[in-house]
Design an enzyme around this catalytic site. Sequence first.
Site, PDB file in Angstrom:
ATOM      1  CG  ASP A  92      -7.947  41.382 -24.199  1.00 45.47           C
ATOM      2  OD1 ASP A  92      -7.393  40.384 -24.689  1.00 45.47           O
ATOM      3  OD2 ASP A  92      -7.925  42.496 -24.740  1.00 45.47           O
ATOM      4  CG  HIS A 137     -11.817  37.934 -31.586  1.00 50.46           C
ATOM      5  ND1 HIS A 137     -11.048  38.456 -32.598  1.00 50.46           N
ATOM      6  CD2 HIS A 137     -11.009  37.872 -30.488  1.00 50.46           C
ATOM      7  CE1 HIS A 137      -9.836  38.699 -32.151  1.00 50.46           C
ATOM      8  NE2 HIS A 137      -9.782  38.355 -30.865  1.00 50.46           N
TER       9      HIS A 137
END
Length: 430
Positions: A244, A338
């Site tokens: 992330d 994404h």
Amino acid sequence: MAEQSIPETRTPLVEGGASASRESPSVEGLSRRKLLGTAGATGLVLGAAGGAVGYAARPAEATPLTSLGADEAMFHGKHQAGITEGLQAHGHVVAFDLAAGAGRKEAAALLRRWSETARRLMAGESMTQDDTDVARDAGPSSLTITFGFGHSFFARTGLEKQRPVALDPLPDFSSDHLDKARSNGDLWVQIGANDALVAFHALRAIQKDAGSAAKIRWQMNGFNRSPGATDHPMTARNLMGQMDGTRNPKPTESDFDERIFVPASGDPSWMANGSYAVVRRIRMLLDDWEKLSVKAQEQVVGRRKSDGAALSGGTETTAMDLEKTDAKGNLVVPINAHARITRPDQNGGAAMLRRPFSYHDGFDADGVPDAGLLFICWQADPLRGFVTVQRKLDRGDALSQYIRHEASGLFAVPGGAAEGEYVGQRLLEG
């Protein structure tokens, strides 16, 4: 949610054997920073005794304080701490509302108290009085305490003319299921540290300092992987198991300051060298996510789960090939992935510095985890940063069906305080 990483930029207490610390006159006992002086094996060289009250020196035979505790972030500086430092293992975010009848005068006194407390605790010292001893024996542990102002703060203090246009409320998004009681607030504080007790000690100190001037509106707790838990520094993983933050802008990039910080010539002038923080409590629908195969999860994100590399090939840092197709002519990185949608070059160059914490607040009666991401991102202009990207995600992000935005806030975070100043002084006394 998964496209930008935090650089490892912690400021060590000492480097090359020379002290990088600031020492204040001793009153009685030693500061937690002074305790580091017993760690001769590490080559620490400290000056005069520290300024804490009530901390006793460690026994001579005690194990030297590790580098985890010795790392120190500076309170005074061009920017507030807690923006460019590396991810910390423990965090708290908390919003306050000014008490009824409290205004500019009370707010100024509060920020003065908070700033002095932050300066002392970040330096590894105790509070000036009524210290709880929770952080006794610990070093600074990379503690950062960061302060910001919400949209409502300016009306409460009669400073509406000083409210930045960039602080206008965020628009509504399709993934929003916002709890107003856990959103926004007059004042915002971000606390991070690599030791849980140091972080809690700071949270309690800030709450006690608020006194009768302000009351907690909401508070959330977060965590990240502890430094040293992997055999080499690497991008953090979130609770979905994905790396992330791969494409976070880095301080070494020539346009980093331009994208993250308000320029010295910015408007309003009190926000010079400051930044805007968007805070979102994003619940991950983990039961649904974990039903997907690894391959399906990778298609949603656009990156390999194992090493964070783009599905188009290479390593984590290899540029994503948005045009690459497979043998059937299908895009290797799906059009709604994404990672594709959040790329700055797909959003007019929009970028933000993401510095999140994961969270877990237990399980409901059906065993569903209340867990996800305390998303915190920094930018010079939230309309060009967060809002631009989130609008794009709203139009077809494959990840959106596996997350839910449950709380939100936008805060103006002024620049750092110079020696002898408190955070926000140029606003409150200008």
